[in-house]
Scaffold this motif. Structure first.
Motif: not given
Length: 208
Positions: A125-144
């Motif tokens: 996923m990190i190879v993309a230009k825009d990874i903002s969709l990752s922010a909707v993942d509850t597992g990512e909340e602590k890093f947003v």
């Protein structure tokens, strides 16, 4: 530029071997498992990635981005055939790469065809230009809140959404789909037996 973007490497590793030129010497792979540094999980998927590469005859070079000096990391890139990123947190992984200054080095090596980029899940996923969709993942909340922006490595103009069809990730993928009307970057939903192979400007879908 060559990218092997998998949902689950342990299920698709033989496809990577087929894409590499034949050689009598063991191929070296920089193995990066940092995407799950923060977790106390059993990290079973990391073990499976490692075992799949070892089974194919790869020589594993364990690489901890938190501690390795930039000079040593660059030296290891020069002497390796593949760099592989395991799954975990997308936002944590890209932040770590930026903080250590490894993001630009990796992009340079990959774009100049000096190393092959391989990955599972978050690493894809990190190879993309825009990874903002990752922010909707509850597992990512602590890093947003720690993100300065949501740009990825920018090696592709599409975003991989891994683990399609995997019941464990169903709720997370539903949240992503709900965001599609607000999102313009192309998405590729991958099942665990599928891979996107990028070679320069060519994109190819592979599956087991």
């Amino acid at each position: 530029m060559k990218l092997f973007l998998a949902s689950a490497l342990d299920k698709t590793a033989p496809l990577l071997a087929k894409k590499l030129p034949k050689t009598k010497k063991p191929r070296k792979v920089l193995f990066v498992e940092n995407a799950d540094d923060y977790s106390e999980s059993d990290k079973s998927w990391i073990k499976l990635d490692r075992e799949a590469l070892v089974k194919l005859g790869f020589e594993i070079v364990e690489t901890d981005l938190r501690t390795i000096p930039q000079e040593e990391f660059t030296k290891n890139l020069k002497t390796s055939d593949v760099i592989h990123f395991c799954g975990g947190s997308v936002l944590y992984l890209i932040s770590l790469l930026r903080d250590k200054g490894f993001d630009k080095i990796i992009v340079e090596f990959v774009r100049k065809d000096k190393i092959i980029y391989s990955s599972s899940s978050a690493g894809s996923m990190i190879v993309a230009k825009d990874i903002s969709l990752s922010a909707v993942d509850t597992g990512e909340e602590k890093f947003v809140s720690k993100m300065k922006d949501f740009s990825g490595l920018g090696l592709t103009n599409f975003l991989i959404i891994p683990h399609s069809g995997n019941a464990e990730f169903l709720e997370g993928n539903k949240k992503i789909i709900e965001q599609l009307p607000k999102y313009s970057q192309p998405l590729i939903f991958l099942y665990d037996n599928q891979v996107v192979w990028v070679e320069d400007d060519k994109v190819e879908f592979l599956f087991i």
